[in-house]
Design a protein around this motif. Structure first.
Motif, PDB file in Angstrom:
ATOM      1  N   GLU A  46       2.277  20.118  -3.268  1.00 28.88           N
ATOM      2  CA  GLU A  46       1.215  20.383  -4.022  1.00 28.88           C
ATOM      3  C   GLU A  46       0.204  19.452  -4.612  1.00 28.88           C
ATOM      4  N   ASP A  47       0.569  18.170  -4.153  1.00 27.09           N
ATOM      5  CA  ASP A  47      -0.533  17.260  -4.488  1.00 27.09           C
ATOM      6  C   ASP A  47      -1.035  16.813  -3.307  1.00 27.09           C
ATOM      7  N   LEU A  48      -1.255  17.550  -2.264  1.00 31.32           N
ATOM      8  CA  LEU A  48      -1.534  17.261  -0.843  1.00 31.32           C
ATOM      9  C   LEU A  48      -3.189  16.874  -1.062  1.00 31.32           C
ATOM     10  N   GLU A  49      -3.875  17.756  -1.700  1.00 30.13           N
ATOM     11  CA  GLU A  49      -5.177  17.347  -1.682  1.00 30.13           C
ATOM     12  C   GLU A  49      -5.509  16.224  -2.441  1.00 30.13           C
ATOM     13  N   ASP A  50      -4.847  15.696  -3.674  1.00 29.51           N
ATOM     14  CA  ASP A  50      -5.049  14.370  -4.163  1.00 29.51           C
ATOM     15  C   ASP A  50      -4.636  13.220  -3.207  1.00 29.51           C
ATOM     16  N   VAL A  51      -3.486  13.610  -2.399  1.00 31.98           N
ATOM     17  CA  VAL A  51      -3.026  12.431  -1.499  1.00 31.98           C
ATOM     18  C   VAL A  51      -4.106  12.177  -0.457  1.00 31.98           C
ATOM     19  N   GLN A  52      -4.855  13.078   0.117  1.00 34.49           N
ATOM     20  CA  GLN A  52      -5.656  13.224   1.088  1.00 34.49           C
ATOM     21  C   GLN A  52      -7.072  12.495   0.461  1.00 34.49           C
ATOM     22  N   VAL A  53      -7.422  12.598  -0.732  1.00 33.86           N
ATOM     23  CA  VAL A  53      -8.466  11.657  -1.435  1.00 33.86           C
ATOM     24  C   VAL A  53      -8.056  10.416  -1.412  1.00 33.86           C
ATOM     25  N   MET A  54      -6.831  10.013  -1.823  1.00 29.75           N
ATOM     26  CA  MET A  54      -6.487   8.555  -1.809  1.00 29.75           C
ATOM     27  C   MET A  54      -6.403   8.140  -0.674  1.00 29.75           C
ATOM     28  N   LEU A  55      -6.001   8.658   0.621  1.00 24.69           N
ATOM     29  CA  LEU A  55      -5.885   7.971   1.892  1.00 24.69           C
ATOM     30  C   LEU A  55      -7.282   7.768   2.638  1.00 24.69           C
ATOM     31  N   ARG A  56      -8.256   8.894   1.920  1.00 27.21           N
ATOM     32  CA  ARG A  56      -9.602   8.686   2.603  1.00 27.21           C
ATOM     33  C   ARG A  56     -10.337   7.421   2.111  1.00 27.21           C
ATOM     34  N   SER A  57      -9.813   6.729   1.028  1.00 28.21           N
ATOM     35  CA  SER A  57     -10.591   5.694   0.579  1.00 28.21           C
ATOM     36  C   SER A  57      -9.466   4.301   0.932  1.00 28.21           C
ATOM     37  N   THR A  58      -8.464   4.673   1.713  1.00 33.10           N
ATOM     38  CA  THR A  58      -7.610   3.565   2.248  1.00 33.10           C
ATOM     39  C   THR A  58      -8.272   2.844   3.304  1.00 33.10           C
ATOM     40  N   PRO A  59      -8.324   1.337   3.329  1.00 31.15           N
ATOM     41  CA  PRO A  59      -8.929   0.860   4.402  1.00 31.15           C
ATOM     42  C   PRO A  59      -8.017   0.896   5.800  1.00 31.15           C
TER      43      PRO A  59
END
Length: 675
Positions: free
Chosen positions: A106-119
């Motif tokens: 259920e948290d997939l979208e939030d997780v992807q947003v977080m990963l998008r900003s990960t170096p």
């Protein structure tokens, strides 16, 4: 490709999709190269335990998510997460790297947003069994069937399509009702993924440990005896059959059974399946060629204009170019299942319709002999599973004398297949009866609904009766008065009844807005109990709701649904008795912004009908009808409904510019840039 181009573009980050099978045989090398390059990217590794694209084989390495996490960490990946439908499965996993975090899907979208900003390079392992493979293994008895099933209360459903968008699932099907097109769950094809529950709608109910309603029932009787035996085609020349259907419905299995029946007869046969993305509900074309000797079959595919028989289990596929190319009006016999299976286009367009008559006409023009009947309704009615539609179609085609195998060969091939032998034999015989003596079969109803059109008076009376149940007789009379004014104006101008029908349909829709009292009433008026009893018996109910008072919000500010036990029926009964509080100072639910919006929509629409009736002319009649039909686009609950209202308001504003002159707005031209 990103490894080579990331330094030369303004794009900051990309996601790369990778299946566990591809990861096993070569994908891990790509991750190693990405880490070395310093690119900012996220690999999404889908761990589904099956090579879904090519038939559902097991991944050769057999690596677990924990082992994959260990390997990519050793390759230099710093940020690793696992997203799964059941995070509790990882509570006892000991060999998982400590840095790995576990998230619910259920948290997939939030997780992807977080990963998008990960170096640098990050990895997300999405752990969920392939839904199609899960259903296949369950049917074969390899794994236990899911204990939880989903049902949609069609009375509560608004037909907004949010559940289809959230789940991307073809088992969420259209069903035609008195109040328009809504949604239902096809229990035959449902893979119990349960992602449809995230659709923002209170119509979803899950049933845990319930049994099918027909469990223990004696199968409905049918008599296949004394049917005439047809003269089967001679194999003096190769005989070509094309089987068309949808992936996941057993098309390729039935094609293999036909080929085996030919071998039992001592003849040669080849079967070539053109499946493409069939695992995802795409089109399937199975080419089956029969001959006396193997050397008589020069190619596996049916040559153009050479099909002797088309078994159209799905008319959409049969009416497509690939199938029509193989037909010859002087040679091809075509027999079709008249019920059209919803396609992926329905997910994207909730109003998409496939007219079976038009599709059938396209196939019929290319055939020397054509027959169509609702095989799916027979499969569901007699055998309680649409999967038997294909075998019913085989029986029908065989009885028509278009399948070059013996009755003994077919029966033997079905037994050799070893799966649901009795049911498949029954399906074959039902198809034979449908071809030779359809009067022996009980009349079946289309599971997706079939409605006879109402007269205008019947329509108005029906909606007024519903509004009396919704609120009271005075409220229903206000509806009648509004519609009568429109009807009088339209009749006076001698313009037919199209505007009045629109007013009768959509005035009701906006007056009967589904607040908490109405949702409760629709759960307790007996219709839901009857719907539930027709599908399941026993089991524990859970209602998936998002009460504004107690629901949390997601990152977008939308309410999140939660489940409530069977005790919620008592709450529904209490709310139903309190419907008299609606729009009074004591109406606690009426103070929300959504309820204020719904009341404003209703009042504005009734004023609109007054305006249309007072200024109606022959010239602006078409514009008036279009304005009156705008509420058709207003569907759903909460934020889904708000978005629909915004779109409808733009449409209505454009139409009002043509009032009272009668000028229709020009169609917009949309340019789609190539990506």
């Amino acid at each position: 490709a990103w490894v080579g181009q990331h330094w030369a573009t303004d794009e900051d980050h990309v996601f790369v999709n990778l299946g566990d099978g591809t990861y096993s045989h070569s994908g891990s090398l790509a991750i190693r190269a990405a880490v070395t390059s310093g690119a900012k990217m996220t690999y999404k590794i889908l761990y589904n335990d099956a090579v879904a694209m090519t038939g559902g084989q097991h991944v050769e390495s057999g690596q677990t998510p924990a082992q994959i996490a260990q390997q990519v960490e050793a390759e230099g990946v710093k940020t690793i997460v696992i997203v799964t439908e059941d995070p509790t499965r990882y509570a006892g996993v000991k060999n998982l790297p400590r840095s790995v975090k576990i998230f619910d899907r259920e948290d997939l979208e939030d997780v992807q947003v977080m990963l998008r900003s990960t170096p640098g390079v990050s990895v997300m392992i999405y752990d969920q069994m392939c839904a199609t493979e899960k259903r296949r293994r369950s049917k074969r008895g390899i794994i236990a069937p899911d204990r939880v099933r989903v049902i949609i209360n069609t009375e509560v459903c608004e037909g907004c399509g949010d559940c289809s968008i959230k789940s991307n699932c073809l088992s969420v099907e259209p069903v035609e009702t008195e109040l328009g097109r809504k949604r239902r769950i096809n229990q035959s094809s449902c893979n119990t993924d349960l992602s449809c529950l995230t659709g923002f709608c209170p119509s979803f109910v899950t049933v845990k440990d319930g049994e099918p309603a027909w469990t223990g029932e004696v199968r409905r009787e049918f008599d296949a005896s004394n049917l005439p035996l047809p003269e089967t085609p001679s194999l003096a020349a190769p005989w070509n059959v094309l089987f068309t259907g949808v992936g996941g419905t057993g098309v390729t299995t039935v094609a293999a059974v036909l080929a085996m029946a030919a071998h039992v007869d001592g003849n040669a046969a080849s079967s070539l399946d053109m499946t493409g993305l069939a695992q995802k509900g795409g089109p399937v074309l199975s080419h089956i060629r029969f001959a006396r000797e193997p050397e008589d079959i020069s190619t596996g595919r049916v040559p153009p204009a050479s099909a002797d028989l088309i078994i159209a289990c799905d008319l959409v596929v049969a009416a497509g170019g690939d199938a029509l190319l193989l037909m010859d009006p002087t040679r091809t016999a075509a027999y079709a299942n008249s019920d059209v299976t919803p396609t992926s286009e329905f997910i994207r367009n909730r109003s998409k319709r496939f007219e079976s008559d038009l599709l059938a006409g396209r196939v019929k023009r290319q055939a020397r002999d054509f027959g169509a009947f609702d095989a799916e309704a027979l499969a569901v009615g007699y055998l309680h599973d649409a999967i038997y539609t294909n075998m019913i179609m085989v029986g029908y085609s065989w009885q028509k004398g278009a399948v070059p195998v013996s009755l003994r060969g077919l029966y033997r091939a079905i037994r050799l297949n070893g799966t649901k032998v009795d049911d498949n034999m029954a399906a074959f015989n039902i198809g034979r009866i449908a071809a030779a003596a359809p009067e022996r079969l009980a009349t079946q109803h289309d599971p997706r609904g079939h409605l006879e059109p109402k007269t205008l008076d019947e329509l108005i009376d029906d909606r007024a009766t519903r509004l009396t149940a919704y609120q009271n007789a005075a409220y229903a009379q206000a509806y009648r008065d509004a519609v009568t004014r429109v009807r009088s104006a339209e009749e006076a101008a001698d313009l037919g009844d199209k505007l009045t029908r629109a007013a009768a349909t959509y005035a009701y829709k906006l007056m009967a807005y589904k607040d908490e009292y109405e949702v409760a009433r629709l759960y307790t008026d007996g219709s839901f109990a009857a719907q539930l009893a027709s599908q399941f018996k026993g089991g524990k109910l859970r209602f998936w709701l998002a009460p504004p008072i107690m629901s949390k919000k997601d990152s977008h500010g939308h309410l999140k649904k939660k489940h409530f036990g069977g005790w919620m029926m008592l709450g529904f009964k209490l709310l139903t008795k309190l419907k008299g509080l609606r729009e009074t100072p004591f109406d606690l639910f009426g103070r929300t912004e959504e309820r204020k919006m719904e009341r404003a929509l209703r009042d504005t629409y009734l004023e609109t009908l007054e305006t249309l009736a007072s200024g109606l002319t022959a010239k602006n009649h078409a514009v008036a009808v279009a304005i009156a039909e705008v509420p058709d686009e207003i569907r759903g609950y909460g934020h889904v409904k708000e978005a629909a209202v915004a779109v409808a308001s733009e449409t209505e504003a454009a139409l009002w510019k043509g009032w009272p002159t009668g000028d229709m707005p020009k169609a917009k031209t949309t340019l789609i840039a190539a990506e």
